[in-house]
Design an enzyme around this catalytic site. Structure first.
Site, PDB file in Angstrom:
ATOM      1  N   GLU A   1      -0.143   0.274  -5.390  1.00 28.39           N
ATOM      2  CA  GLU A   1      -1.225   1.104  -4.850  1.00 28.39           C
ATOM      3  C   GLU A   1      -2.505   0.778  -5.609  1.00 28.39           C
ATOM      4  OE1 GLU A   1      -3.760   3.294  -3.024  1.00 28.39           O
ATOM      5  OE2 GLU A   1      -1.704   3.214  -2.281  1.00 28.39           O
TER       6      GLU A   1
ATOM      7  N   LYS B   1       7.645   5.432   2.143  1.00 29.68           N
ATOM      8  CA  LYS B   1       8.327   4.207   2.546  1.00 29.68           C
ATOM      9  C   LYS B   1       8.939   3.491   1.346  1.00 29.68           C
ATOM     10  CE  LYS B   1       5.563   3.646   6.733  1.00 29.68           C
ATOM     11  NZ  LYS B   1       4.752   4.870   6.541  1.00 29.68           N
TER      12      LYS B   1
ATOM     13  N   ALA C   1       0.873  -1.181   0.000  1.00 34.64           N
ATOM     14  CA  ALA C   1       0.000   0.000   0.000  1.00 34.64           C
ATOM     15  C   ALA C   1       0.903   1.223   0.000  1.00 34.64           C
ATOM     16  CB  ALA C   1      -0.928  -0.024   1.212  1.00 34.64           C
ATOM     17  N   ALA C   2       1.508   1.505  -1.143  1.00 36.10           N
ATOM     18  CA  ALA C   2       2.729   2.312  -1.195  1.00 36.10           C
ATOM     19  C   ALA C   2       2.527   3.813  -1.312  1.00 36.10           C
ATOM     20  CB  ALA C   2       3.613   1.833  -2.356  1.00 36.10           C
ATOM     21  N   ALA C   3       1.398   4.280  -1.853  1.00 39.30           N
ATOM     22  CA  ALA C   3       1.240   5.720  -2.072  1.00 39.30           C
ATOM     23  C   ALA C   3       1.213   6.472  -0.734  1.00 39.30           C
ATOM     24  CB  ALA C   3      -0.046   5.988  -2.858  1.00 39.30           C
TER      25      ALA C   3
ATOM     26  N   GLY D   1       4.463   7.265  -1.399  1.00 41.00           N
ATOM     27  CA  GLY D   1       5.795   6.824  -1.785  1.00 41.00           C
ATOM     28  C   GLY D   1       6.887   7.013  -0.763  1.00 41.00           C
TER      29      GLY D   1
ATOM     30  N   CYS E   1      -0.827   4.251  11.156  1.00 44.65           N
ATOM     31  CA  CYS E   1      -0.649   5.542  11.833  1.00 44.65           C
ATOM     32  C   CYS E   1      -1.810   5.734  12.803  1.00 44.65           C
ATOM     33  CB  CYS E   1      -0.539   6.693  10.832  1.00 44.65           C
ATOM     34  SG  CYS E   1      -1.932   6.859   9.708  1.00 44.65           S
TER      35      CYS E   1
END
Length: 460
Positions: free
Chosen positions: A134, A116, A110-112, A114, A231
């Site tokens: 993503e 991480k 779940a990269a967006a 970017g 988070c």
């Protein structure tokens, strides 16, 4: 102390977690201005910030004394640094501690936008390969842009639902899931997150996280690592998801060393005579926002899958170029010998040939948005270089470089015409503080600005 209004159910739970006195410190911290932190790109020239306070768990992360206008900083657009929340940079400390293989194949599920992914990319350098995925189309476009700006060429950007990875069981050396969550850790920065919070939303997020982890847990090869983060503070989205993972898959606990001065809180979860660890970042204890992360290691005897190589690569849109093109491109552009070249929509892409079989196997199952480095297009006898190549860390030999002052650099990034003296005709690579920004082409009587129009600065 100054206090902020928080949802009553959230306030009640946090008082139960922290106690009344510590809760007051927690609430007061949420009323303070958030810290601004950046992470440097170690493969590009360092921006001239006053970097005197380092993020303690990161070698490349720094706090800024004030928040500048990043949109109007050419070095931000050149990819020399990434604006990232300090707590998230703890991933760097994790990678170094577990000695994740730098020549491995990693997945950020779940990269967006970017943050991480670029951190992992820096860790892997030119030795490893990253799939940055993503599911949401608009966010995947932002992810692609940030990967291009980072410029390392070791990443494949995909847009897929977790279900689409089902045939890649045991394929990855490391899988990171920075899961969509209720956002409690962002309450200081994001008032909207406070207003949207509810116990029902927490439950919905936890259900979504279980669905994602039910797929992600299968993708790690034997001896590989699974990293799960959010988070948010609540146990329902953190320890309970850890409990779910361990009930479905065979994973070993991993404990990460901490310095007491960092203020990170370690939690322990007892499961089947093993102690699993989570790491929670509270804004009144750390110099950063709210964050949770846990690290797991797959059993050595778990299934591992190698890419199945076929004699001829077949894809409806992507074509592998042959030996002659490869030799000519390596020589002409001074690229590494470990290079493979593909064409897509008439444009030539570079890829590290050490991961050619991985890329070609992944392309059977995944929707690819970008990969490697897009170099340029051949038009008749001309080679038209791309903005992607300009921002990459690869050499751009044989071109005239022109160093811009700040005003001209910003005008270029606004895609405006700029007047330059003493430049030859042809392609010109514009730089700012020796970092490439992009191309113009001098036609003699005028110049064309080749900065991507969808990236242009719109701020006045």
């Amino acid at each position: 102390m100054s206090f902020i209004d928080l949802p009553k159910a959230f306030e009640s739970r946090m008082k139960e977690y922290l106690g009344k006195v510590e809760y007051e410190r927690f609430n007061s911290a949420l009323g303070e201005d958030p810290l601004t932190s950046i992470r440097l790109n170690p493969f590009k020239k360092t921006p001239p910030f006053h970097l005197n306070k380092r993020v303690p768990w990161s070698e490349t992360g720094f706090y800024l004394t004030e928040r500048p206008s990043f949109t109007l900083d050419p070095l931000f657009h050149a990819g020399t640094y990434y604006v990232q929340e300090a707590s998230s940079m703890f991933l760097e400390h994790i990678l170094h501690h577990i000695q994740a293989p730098r020549d491995g194949v990693f997945l950020d599920m779940a990269a967006a936008p970017g943050g991480k992914s670029t951190l992992i990319g820096s860790y892997l350098g030119q030795k490893g390969f990253l799939v940055a995925n993503e599911v949401i189309k608009a966010r995947a476009s932002v992810l692609k842009e940030n990967i291009i700006k980072w410029g390392l060429g070791n990443t494949m950007v995909t847009q897929n639902d977790p279900e689409h990875f089902s045939k890649l069981e045991g394929f990855f050396d490391l899988v990171l899931v920075d899961a969509p969550c209720s956002g409690e850790g962002m309450f200081r920065k994001d008032k909207e997150a406070r207003s949207e919070w509810s116990n029902d939303h927490v439950a919905l997020c936890a259900h979504r996280q279980e669905r994602i982890m039910d797929k992600a847990g299968t993708l790690v090869k034997g001896g590989g690592y699974l990293i799960y983060s959010t988070c948010t503070f609540n146990e329902q989205e953190n320890e309970e998801i850890l409990r779910f993972i361990c009930s479905e898959f065979s994973y070993e606990p991993v404990q990460i060393p901490l310095e007491s001065s960092w203020g990170i809180v370690e939690s322990a979860l007892e499961l089947e005579n093993k102690t699993y660890f989570g790491y929670r970042f509270y804004p009144h204890k750390v110099f950063g926002e709210g964050f949770f992360v846990t690290v797991l290691k797959r059993s050595e005897d778990a299934y591992s899958q190698a890419p199945q190589r076929t004699k001829d690569f077949k894809h409806p849109f992507i074509k592998l170029e042959g030996k002659l093109v490869k030799e000519n491109m390596i020589k002409a552009l001074e690229l590494p010998q470990s290079s493979s070249f593909y064409t897509l929509n008439g444009s030539c892409f570079w890829l590290n040939s050490n991961f050619q079989s991985h890329f070609e196997y992944l392309s059977r199952f995944l929707n690819i948005k970008y990969f490697g480095v897009e170099l340029g297009k051949f038009y008749k006898t001309q080679f038209i270089p791309t903005h992607e190549w300009a921002l990459s860390i690869f050499p751009k030999t044989g071109f005239f470089y022109f160093e811009l002052e700040e005003k001209d650099a910003i005008d270029f990034l606004r895609k405006q015409d700029i007047s330059l003296e003493g430049i030859p005709e042809g392609w010109i690579l514009l730089t700012y503080q020796q970092n490439p920004l992009g191309w113009i082409k001098n036609l003699g009587n005028r110049t064309n600005n080749y900065y991507p129009k969808e990236w242009r600065i719109r701020m006045k």
